[in-house]
Design a protein around this motif. Structure first.
Motif, PDB file in Angstrom:
ATOM      1  N   SER A 112      -6.472  13.438  21.685  1.00 43.17           N
ATOM      2  CA  SER A 112      -5.468  14.203  22.425  1.00 43.17           C
ATOM      3  C   SER A 112      -5.796  14.228  23.913  1.00 43.17           C
ATOM      4  CB  SER A 112      -5.370  15.631  21.874  1.00 43.17           C
ATOM      5  OG  SER A 112      -6.547  16.370  22.142  1.00 43.17           O
ATOM      6  N   LEU A 113      -7.087  14.294  24.239  1.00 40.98           N
ATOM      7  CA  LEU A 113      -7.503  14.258  25.636  1.00 40.98           C
ATOM      8  C   LEU A 113      -7.176  12.911  26.268  1.00 40.98           C
ATOM      9  CD1 LEU A 113     -10.962  16.000  26.075  1.00 40.98           C
ATOM     10  CD2 LEU A 113      -8.969  16.245  27.557  1.00 40.98           C
TER      11      LEU A 113
ATOM     12  N   ASP B  92      -4.877  10.919  25.527  1.00 39.48           N
ATOM     13  CA  ASP B  92      -3.434  10.839  25.756  1.00 39.48           C
ATOM     14  C   ASP B  92      -2.998  11.684  26.949  1.00 39.48           C
ATOM     15  OD1 ASP B  92      -3.184   9.172  23.572  1.00 39.48           O
ATOM     16  OD2 ASP B  92      -2.668  10.788  22.177  1.00 39.48           O
ATOM     17  N   ALA B  93      -3.735  12.767  27.233  1.00 41.35           N
ATOM     18  CA  ALA B  93      -3.322  13.707  28.276  1.00 41.35           C
ATOM     19  C   ALA B  93      -3.910  13.396  29.649  1.00 41.35           C
ATOM     20  CB  ALA B  93      -3.715  15.123  27.873  1.00 41.35           C
ATOM     21  N   CYS B  94      -4.976  12.611  29.697  1.00 38.67           N
ATOM     22  CA  CYS B  94      -5.644  12.361  30.981  1.00 38.67           C
ATOM     23  C   CYS B  94      -4.946  11.252  31.760  1.00 38.67           C
ATOM     24  CB  CYS B  94      -7.118  11.999  30.744  1.00 38.67           C
ATOM     25  SG  CYS B  94      -8.132  13.370  30.172  1.00 38.67           S
ATOM     26  N   ASP B  95      -3.872  11.612  32.431  1.00 39.18           N
ATOM     27  CA  ASP B  95      -3.126  10.639  33.232  1.00 39.18           C
ATOM     28  C   ASP B  95      -3.297  10.876  34.731  1.00 39.18           C
ATOM     29  OD1 ASP B  95      -1.699  12.961  33.575  1.00 39.18           O
ATOM     30  OD2 ASP B  95       0.154  12.218  32.674  1.00 39.18           O
TER      31      ASP B  95
ATOM     32  N   ARG C  85      -2.950  16.209  35.739  1.00 44.05           N
ATOM     33  CA  ARG C  85      -3.363  17.562  35.380  1.00 44.05           C
ATOM     34  C   ARG C  85      -4.862  17.724  35.571  1.00 44.05           C
ATOM     35  NH1 ARG C  85      -0.161  17.083  29.783  1.00 44.05           N
ATOM     36  NH2 ARG C  85      -0.554  14.911  30.358  1.00 44.05           N
TER      37      ARG C  85
ATOM     38  N   LEU D 251      -5.395  21.128  31.514  1.00 36.82           N
ATOM     39  CA  LEU D 251      -5.585  20.477  30.219  1.00 36.82           C
ATOM     40  C   LEU D 251      -6.013  21.484  29.159  1.00 36.82           C
ATOM     41  CD1 LEU D 251      -7.456  17.225  31.331  1.00 36.82           C
ATOM     42  CD2 LEU D 251      -5.151  17.341  30.367  1.00 36.82           C
TER      43      LEU D 251
ATOM     44  N   GLN E 232      -3.018  23.808  28.208  1.00 32.67           N
ATOM     45  CA  GLN E 232      -1.928  23.190  27.450  1.00 32.67           C
ATOM     46  C   GLN E 232      -2.356  22.665  26.075  1.00 32.67           C
ATOM     47  OE1 GLN E 232      -0.424  20.175  30.105  1.00 32.67           O
ATOM     48  NE2 GLN E 232       0.755  21.654  31.318  1.00 32.67           N
ATOM     49  N   SER E 233      -3.643  22.724  25.782  1.00 32.63           N
ATOM     50  CA  SER E 233      -4.134  22.176  24.514  1.00 32.63           C
ATOM     51  C   SER E 233      -4.079  23.209  23.395  1.00 32.63           C
ATOM     52  CB  SER E 233      -5.566  21.676  24.675  1.00 32.63           C
ATOM     53  OG  SER E 233      -6.092  21.258  23.438  1.00 32.63           O
TER      54      SER E 233
END
Length: 246
Positions: free
Chosen positions: A193-194, A196-199, A202, A207, A210-211
């Motif tokens: 999930s991290l 996918d979120a580390c763009d 944020r 992070l 929102q997790s």
């Protein structure tokens, strides 16, 4: 092989760096008279050796009831007499089935790796170059789950993890080498999930906010991904940031 590079960092950082870089070579670990060699090919562990009798593969096979003691004695004598690797003799004489031997080897290497990462007072170095493993049965073990499993417990407190990650306004982004590092690796739900979120849009605090996972789970997974070079601070921050790691 090149001359070994001595480091002051611990084994987790060193293994993670070499895995993330897709390195080939030998990571040497010593703790007094106790020595282990961890052989890497393209960032994956292919072979692990120890100088302790109780950590030899044949001892593990007997302890796990994969190999009968009488067959071990016969195989060791034949290997010495015929100048062959013990694993080759075990297979030739059908003392161990190929699938069972391969599973046992992978479990043996994994256990040695896990315990090596726990050494707080060892000496570690890495020597680049292709290891001579002629005749050995090798494995292909990803370092990613090993590192992530280690940082799930170490450092002991989440505050220490926060310090090693850096300020909460750091914006992590997936690196170019991430795909090669995590390919076929078991990341687990939190790390995935991290990833996918580390763009880069944020920061760490966002992070966490929102997790659906706990802050400690997220921070430890992020620390592991940073160690592995799978994520890094967004480019404009990277030059100014110095992370404190193992």
């Amino acid at each position: 092989m090149t001359a070994p590079t001595a480091v002051e960092r611990g084994p987790v950082r060193l293994l993670a760096e070499q895995a993330g870089a897709g390195a080939t070579g030998i990571l040497s670990a010593s703790r007094g008279k106790h020595k282990r060699l961890i052989c890497l090919e393209q960032g994956q562990v292919v072979f692990v050796a120890s100088n302790l009798i109780e950590e030899q593969l044949d001892e593990t096979l007997v302890q796990n009831r994969v190999l009968a003691p009488i067959h071990r004695a016969e195989a060791k004598a034949a290997a010495q007499r015929e100048e062959k690797k013990l694993s080759a003799v075990l297979l030739e004489r059908n003392f161990v089935q190929p699938d069972a031997l391969r599973r046992a080897i992978e479990e043996h290497f994994t256990e040695l790796l896990r315990s090596t990462l726990e050494w707080p007072d060892g000496e570690f170095s890495f020597e680049a170059g292709r290891p001579d493993l002629d005749g050995e049965i090798t494995a292909r073990l990803s370092c990613v789950p090993l590192v992530l499993a280690h940082v799930a417990r170490h450092p002991a407190t989440v505050d220490e993890v926060r310090v090693r990650i850096g300020p909460p306004n750091m914006r992590p982004v997936v690196t170019e080498r991430a795909a090669a590092t995590v390919e076929q690796a078991s990341l687990g739900e939190v790390a995935r999930s991290l990833l996918d979120a580390c763009d880069g849009s944020r920061d760490v605090s966002k992070l966490l906010e929102q997790s659906k996972h706990s802050a400690e789970e997220m921070l430890r997974a992020l620390y592991g991904l940073l160690l592995l070079g799978v994520v890094e601070p967004a480019r404009e921050e990277a030059a100014a940031k110095t992370r404190v790691m193992d």
